[in-house]
Design a protein around this motif. Structure first.
Motif, short mmCIF file in Angstrom:
data_model
loop_
_atom_site.label_atom_id
_atom_site.label_comp_id
_atom_site.label_asym_id
_atom_site.label_seq_id
_atom_site.Cartn_x
_atom_site.Cartn_y
_atom_site.Cartn_z
N VAL A 1 0.83 -1.13 -0.12
CA VAL A 1 0.05 -0.21 -0.05
C VAL A 1 0.79 1.39 -0.11
N THR B 1 -5.72 4.99 0.02
CA THR B 1 -4.44 4.44 0.79
C THR B 1 -4.34 5.02 2.21
N ILE C 1 -8.38 0.44 -2.55
CA ILE C 1 -7.38 1.18 -2.56
C ILE C 1 -7.37 2.35 -3.62
N PHE D 1 -6.76 3.38 4.56
CA PHE D 1 -6.43 2.20 4.94
C PHE D 1 -5.23 2.17 6.08
N HIS E 1 -8.32 -4.13 -5.29
CA HIS E 1 -7.77 -3.15 -5.91
C HIS E 1 -8.72 -1.93 -5.72
#
Length: 258
Positions: free
Chosen positions: A63, A244, A134, A247, A131
């Motif tokens: 990431v 990202t 993110i 996350f 995918h």
């Protein structure tokens, strides 16, 4: 990465369990080099086993690397080239590959597995291509291998949401060929299948795979390069930075399609 050989079967093992065998630049590069070496070796290699150490088969991409690519055009360009090279190499590889999934296979890790010929998995292993979660297009093979094995609707269902499935569900979908009850049973089962393939007439086996590779190559030619280009485009968006960052900070993201 470790490469070992027993008789006519070669085993490629991902050996970074502390990093969950993620597909960063070093692992991707080593794996491509291993495939190219085996493709061109003069030795009598009749089957390949793809395995991993630790609890995860592969966590997929990093990431932090995706976040860094948002402001680095050169890195995005190199990522597209590497992804295209890896999937092209796998989908045209002449020697049968048996993959042993003993734990989670995510993102590119899952797509690499599904691009091989036989997939043995622990029934509780989690599989996903997240995918979109993110902020990037499922470009590094997901748009090729998921529809081919699972069908277009199931591929859409899981590539558009990033929702994971268990290997048992993957078996029902057609993404997994053989199930075992415990992680420690995966490699012995994969070895038995590789040995069986290696014991058969090699010209017949490799000719059959060559014919099947033609089918895979045609499908990949329709979508792989486009999906990778779209993935690179989304890597440069505000949404990928937000996805990202969210996350990493363990919070919900707020996305504006910019």
């Amino acid at each position: 990465m470790r490469i070992t050989r027993e008789a006519t079967v070669v085993t490629i093992t991902f050996t970074r369990p502390d990093l969950m065998n993620r597909f960063d630049v070093p692992q991707e590069t080593e794996f491509i080099e291993a495939l190219k070496f085996l493709r061109h070796t003069d030795d009598d290699v009749r089957a390949v086993i793809l395995a991993a150490e630790g609890k995860a088969f592969s966590a997929g991409g990093d990431v932090n690397t995706v976040l860094a690519m948002a402001s680095d055009f050169g890195a995005r360009k190199r990522a597209v080239a590497a992804g295209l090279e890896l999937m092209t190499e796998l989908l045209s590889f002449p020697i049968p590959i048996v993959t042993a999934i003993q734990g989670a296979a995510m993102g590119l890790g899952a797509n690499v597995a599904f691009a091989t010929d036989v997939v043995v998995a622990w029934r509780g292993a989690r599989l996903a291509d997240p995918h979109v979660r993110i902020g990037v297009v499922a470009g590094d093979g997901g748009a090729v291998v998921w529809p081919l094995s699972a069908g277009i609707l199931r591929a859409k269902r899981h590539l558009l949401t990033g929702d994971p499935i268990t290997a048992e569900e993957g078996y029902a979908f057609g993404l997994v060929t053989d199930l075992v009850d415990a992680p420690e049973d995966v490699l012995p089962c994969a070895r038995a299948l590789a040995d069986k393939i290696a014991s058969l007439p090699p010209l017949a086996v490799q000719g059959t795979k060559q014919a099947l590779n033609r089918l895979l190559g045609q499908r990949a030619g329709e979508v792989l390069e486009l999906s990778l280009q779209l993935e690179a485009m989304t890597m440069a968006t505000d949404d990928v930075v937000e996805a990202t960052t969210a996350f990493l900070e363990k919070r919900p993201g707020v996305f504006r399609g910019q």
